[in-house]
Design an enzyme around this catalytic site. Structure first.
Site, PDB file in Angstrom:
ATOM      1  N   LYS A   1       0.829  -1.205   0.000  1.00  0.00           N
ATOM      2  CA  LYS A   1       0.000   0.000   0.000  1.00  0.00           C
ATOM      3  C   LYS A   1       0.863   1.255   0.000  1.00  0.00           C
ATOM      4  O   LYS A   1       0.646   2.174  -0.790  1.00  0.00           O
ATOM      5  CB  LYS A   1      -0.932   0.009   1.212  1.00  0.00           C
TER       6      LYS A   1
ATOM      7  N   ASP B   1      -6.351   1.199   0.910  1.00  0.00           N
ATOM      8  CA  ASP B   1      -6.434   1.273   2.372  1.00  0.00           C
ATOM      9  C   ASP B   1      -7.864   0.929   2.777  1.00  0.00           C
ATOM     10  O   ASP B   1      -8.658   0.471   1.961  1.00  0.00           O
ATOM     11  CB  ASP B   1      -6.013   2.654   2.871  1.00  0.00           C
TER      12      ASP B   1
END
Length: 240
Positions: free
Chosen positions: A121, A139
């Site tokens: 991420k 996320d």
């Protein structure tokens, strides 16, 4: 509604109303961004932005960070979530940037993931924001909103599955922007517990709104019947 239509509605709305979205993290260069993103894990951008000015003033370059210990970094980030682990990550990140990458933040997801505290991420955020690559960082906001809007199927149960689905259907040139669109929509409108559907401009095609919100009925509270003297009690058949 077909998935292609949902994606068309999604890109049409946001390209019209928010053509140039930006991260809410404050940074001036790739090094400052990667430090901020590492700190932002399970922490708000607002809190990170309060912490980074003093931190980066003390450690303005990867070389400065490389020379610091976790114990020296900790006081600057004590108000951030998981400060002990993140202090260790930043110390290791500084050393690796200085020793392995010549003090430069790498531009590939694979190389970025070698850095302490940098997962997929975080790597996607860096290459998307700094290098404008078509990477989709997933996320909790992106994960939630993409499911609610019906952009990804229920079978996409992991961040990687959601990432692949979004990248497959969003035009490559819009992927860096779409990342911010989904995050900001999730942060301010499509919040986790009580989404602000009354304020949302996407309800006409939102799957969550159609499947859940629109079917909710307001059931009036039951009030106890008034008992009048001499009235027959329906349950006992007696009079009061």
């Amino acid at each position: 509604m077909r998935k292609t239509e949902r994606y068309r509605h999604f890109t049409d709305y946001f390209t019209t109303h928010f053509p140039e979205p930006e991260t809410e993290l404050t940074f001036a260069n790739p090094y400052e961004l990667i430090v901020a993103v590492v700190l932002s894990a399970q922490c708000t951008d607002k809190r990170v932005n309060l912490v980074t000015p003093a931190l980066l003033a003390q450690f303005p370059t990867p070389a400065h960070l490389a020379a610091a210990s976790a114990e020296e970094i900790f006081p600057f980030i004590r108000s951030i979530s998981y400060p002990n682990n993140k202090a260790k990550h930043l110390a290791g990140l500084g050393r690796m940037l200085a020793q392995d990458f010549g003090g430069e933040v790498p531009a590939s997801i694979e190389e970025l993931q070698r850095l302490p505290g940098v997962g997929r991420k975080t790597a996607n955020v860096v290459v998307s924001v700094v290098y404008n690559q078509p990477a989709m960082a997933v996320d909790t906001h992106v994960f939630r909103v993409s499911h609610r809007l019906g952009l990804v199927p229920k079978t996409a149960t992991t961040p990687l599955a959601v990432e692949k689905e979004l990248v497959r259907h969003i035009p490559e040139i819009l992927i860096p922007k779409a990342h911010h669109w989904l995050i900001l929509h999730g942060r301010y409108i499509c919040v986790a517990r009580q989404p602000k559907c009354a304020q949302c401009p996407l309800t006409s095609w939102c799957k969550y709104y159609a499947d859940v919100i629109s079917k909710q009925e307001i059931i009036p509270k039951k009030t106890a019947p008034k008992v009048v003297k001499g009235e027959i009690n329906n349950e006992s058949g007696t009079t009061k």
